[in-house]
Design an enzyme around this catalytic site. Structure first.
Site, short mmCIF file in Angstrom:
data_model
loop_
_atom_site.label_atom_id
_atom_site.label_comp_id
_atom_site.label_asym_id
_atom_site.label_seq_id
_atom_site.Cartn_x
_atom_site.Cartn_y
_atom_site.Cartn_z
N SER A 58 81.01 15.34 27.85
CA SER A 58 79.72 15.22 28.52
C SER A 58 79.11 13.84 28.33
CB SER A 58 78.78 16.33 28.03
OG SER A 58 77.68 16.45 28.88
N ASP A 264 82.90 23.09 36.62
CA ASP A 264 81.66 22.51 36.09
C ASP A 264 80.90 21.81 37.21
OD1 ASP A 264 79.67 21.26 34.54
OD2 ASP A 264 80.95 19.53 34.17
N HIS A 316 82.28 23.25 31.86
CA HIS A 316 81.95 21.95 31.28
C HIS A 316 82.60 21.72 29.92
CE1 HIS A 316 79.41 18.36 31.13
NE2 HIS A 316 79.09 18.68 29.90
#
Length: 343
Positions: A58, A264, A316
């Site tokens: 991320s 995601d 994610h």
């Protein structure tokens, strides 16, 4: 393996200097992490000659290359040499314009928003411009995307949301993810079990757990939360793009692997593909499936300097969704081997 809470203020990490929170940003985080590593290698000198790798997901798509660049530069002047061999990043924030384009296009291509909304954004948003968000139509179009994503889990399009005391689907979560619709912000962790955040909050606030982790005496407890909102209130700096760092690390011969869970919506596979395409790297191995336990785990392509892989059906935080194939990919990365392209 070292697991580093970064920046200060997240998890159980803390600082004795309250003024540090006024300086938090990408540069502060990289320097702080480097100081930690330097002191760790001084304390555990037996590890100084070991090959070293950095991995993250991320917003660590910026943290990881920024720290790698700092290590690369400091190795020439510091008394401590860190034998950095490569970096590994999952669903990484990389280039703000490409990240936004990918987020919008992915939402449209996965039927989260209408053709009309997508067209408005396409006609009015120039994500390469510093003045993007001054355009009212553009901002309203992007706000419509975020509004629709509030109805589901943006980090995992096709799994349920937690219906009981959910932190992952709260309005506070959305505030952290997007600040005034203008900046990509570190995400609140989610997972295949939609209530995972709630379990984690309960677990890390247990007296016996805090005592075992040496973060409290088990009586005077620390307050652990899934996200410390105040950390990001005055975020001082965030590089719009780390692609120039990619080029520098590629030239230095570092191993760079990037992977994406393809369900995601937050930093979707399209964002990463747009960012990597902007590098204009020659292709060594063309797009092909890769396999784990005789099943297609995803697809991958090897560029000259970067390997990119997808994980089929993962959100994610890929290892939560696909732990076995994630471990396999991690092993191939460490061994500098191509992913298996045959059953």
């Amino acid at each position: 393996m070292l697991f580093l809470e970064s920046p200060i203020g997240v998890g159980f990490s803390y600082t004795s200097n309250g003024r540090d929170f006024d300086n938090l940003g990408d540069e502060f985080t990289a320097n702080d992490a480097y100081e930690f590593l330097k002191n760790w290698f001084l304390k555990f000198s037996a590890y100084q000659k070991r090959a070293f790798y950095i991995a993250g997901e991320s917003y660590a798509g910026k943290y990881v290359p920024e720290l790698a660049e700092l290590i690369h530069d400091r190795n020439n002047i510091s008394s401590i040499y860190i034998d950095l061999k490569g970096i590994l990043m999952g669903n990484p924030e990389t280039s703000d314009p490409d990240d936004w384009r990918g987020l919008v296009d992915y939402a449209w291509s996965h039927a989260v928003v209408s053709d009309e909304t997508h067209k408005i954004i396409g006609d009015t948003c120039d994500f390469d411009s510093d003045n993007t968000w001054s355009n009212t139509e553009c901002s309203q179009g992007v706000d419509e995307v975020l509004k629709q994503y509030k109805e589901i889990d943006i980090y995992s399009l096709y799994t349920a949301v937690c219906m009981a005391n959910s932190t992952s689907n709260s309005s506070g979560s959305m505030e952290v993810m997007f600040k005034s619709s203008s900046k990509m912000m570190p995400r609140i962790m989610g997972g295949y079990d939609p209530c995972l955040d709630d379990y984690a909050t309960t677990y890390y606030n247990r007296p016996d757990v805090q005592k075992a982790l040496h973060v409290s005496d088990g009586i005077k407890l620390k307050n652990w939360s899934i996200c410390n909102l105040t950390v990001f209130d005055n975020w001082a700096d965030s590089k719009p793009s780390v692609l120039p760092i990619y080029k520098k690390l590629i030239a230095a011969g570092l191993r760079i692997w990037v992977y994406s869970g393809d369900t995601d919506g937050r930093v979707p596979v399209l964002s990463t593909r747009y960012s990597l395409n902007a590098l204009g790297l020659p292709i060594d191995k063309p797009w092909r499936p890769w396999y784990h336990e005789r099943q297609v785990s995803g697809w991958y392509q090897e560029y000259k300097g970067v390997t990119f892989a997808t994980f089929r059906g993962a959100g994610h935080a890929v290892p939560i969704f696909k732990p076995s194939s994630s471990l396999a990919m991690f092993t191939y990365f460490l061994q500098s081997e191509s992913l298996p392209s045959a059953r």
